[in-house]
Write a protein that holds these residues in place. Structure first.
Motif, PDB file in Angstrom:
ATOM      1  N   VAL A 115      28.715 -20.569 155.204  1.00  0.00           N
ATOM      2  CA  VAL A 115      29.590 -19.431 155.498  1.00  0.00           C
ATOM      3  C   VAL A 115      29.539 -18.366 154.410  1.00  0.00           C
ATOM      4  O   VAL A 115      29.425 -17.173 154.721  1.00  0.00           O
ATOM      5  N   PRO A 116      29.591 -18.713 153.119  1.00  0.00           N
ATOM      6  CA  PRO A 116      29.518 -17.656 152.100  1.00  0.00           C
ATOM      7  C   PRO A 116      28.225 -16.826 152.188  1.00  0.00           C
ATOM      8  O   PRO A 116      28.255 -15.598 152.011  1.00  0.00           O
ATOM      9  N   PHE A 117      27.106 -17.475 152.484  1.00  0.00           N
ATOM     10  CA  PHE A 117      25.858 -16.731 152.647  1.00  0.00           C
ATOM     11  C   PHE A 117      25.985 -15.745 153.793  1.00  0.00           C
ATOM     12  O   PHE A 117      25.658 -14.564 153.666  1.00  0.00           O
ATOM     13  N   TYR A 118      26.452 -16.224 154.951  1.00  0.00           N
ATOM     14  CA  TYR A 118      26.550 -15.343 156.115  1.00  0.00           C
ATOM     15  C   TYR A 118      27.566 -14.227 155.888  1.00  0.00           C
ATOM     16  O   TYR A 118      27.356 -13.100 156.339  1.00  0.00           O
ATOM     17  N   LYS A 119      28.647 -14.522 155.179  1.00  0.00           N
ATOM     18  CA  LYS A 119      29.598 -13.453 154.851  1.00  0.00           C
ATOM     19  C   LYS A 119      28.931 -12.400 153.971  1.00  0.00           C
ATOM     20  O   LYS A 119      29.200 -11.203 154.114  1.00  0.00           O
ATOM     21  N   SER A 120      28.046 -12.834 153.079  1.00  0.00           N
ATOM     22  CA  SER A 120      27.334 -11.867 152.229  1.00  0.00           C
ATOM     23  C   SER A 120      26.404 -10.980 153.058  1.00  0.00           C
ATOM     24  O   SER A 120      26.026  -9.893 152.621  1.00  0.00           O
ATOM     25  N   MET A 121      26.067 -11.441 154.263  1.00  0.00           N
ATOM     26  CA  MET A 121      25.235 -10.668 155.189  1.00  0.00           C
ATOM     27  C   MET A 121      26.112  -9.864 156.153  1.00  0.00           C
ATOM     28  O   MET A 121      25.627  -9.326 157.136  1.00  0.00           O
TER      29      MET A 121
END
Length: 144
Positions: A115-121
């Protein structure tokens, strides 16, 4: 040289297995819809070595308003190649592909750890947490 190109479903299995299904039979890397003509598989190659994969399935979620949708699934980058921007490159490539398909929305079931990766996107969570048996906690997310 680093390139992203279309690949067949079977080419995704080695990376999917290593990253997403380690310790499980390789057959668990075969997803429903892998071989449909509307399904797209992409591979990220670094010096002709496949190090990352992502797949797009023409599948709809009732949590998304747009009638044109693709589900991003099986996105994985080998552990030895993570944190190098490969996942971001694959994500953006898939997002651009969806936009080229009559502005289709890209959505996905994100593992909690991702989730943190996708939020960064700039992806947004669209569901409460839910469990996928034998895989773990996930959230439905959508690209913005």
């Amino acid at each position: 040289m680093n390139t992203i190109r279309q690949i067949d479903a079977e080419a995704t299995f080695a990376v999917r297995h290593s990253v997403l299904r380690a310790g499980k039979p390789v057959e668990t890397c075969k997803f429903d819809g892998d071989n449909l003509p509307v399904t797209m598989h992409f591979g990220y190659y670094q010096d002709d070595k496949l190090v990352g994969v992502a797949s797009l399935y023409k599948k709809s979620s009732n949590l998304i308003k747009n009638s044109r949708q693709f589900q991003l699934r099986g996105m994985a980058v080998l552990d030895s190649h993570q944190n190098m921007g490969i996942g971001a490159s694959l994500y953006n490539y898939c997002k651009k592909y969806c936009l080229s398909q009559q502005h289709a929305t890209m959505w996905f079931n994100a593992r909690s750890a991702a989730v943190p990766f996708y939020k960064s996107m700039h992806a947004k969570i669209r569901s409460e947490a839910f469990i996928i048996p034998e895989v773990g906690e996930h959230y439905v997310m959508v690209s913005d």
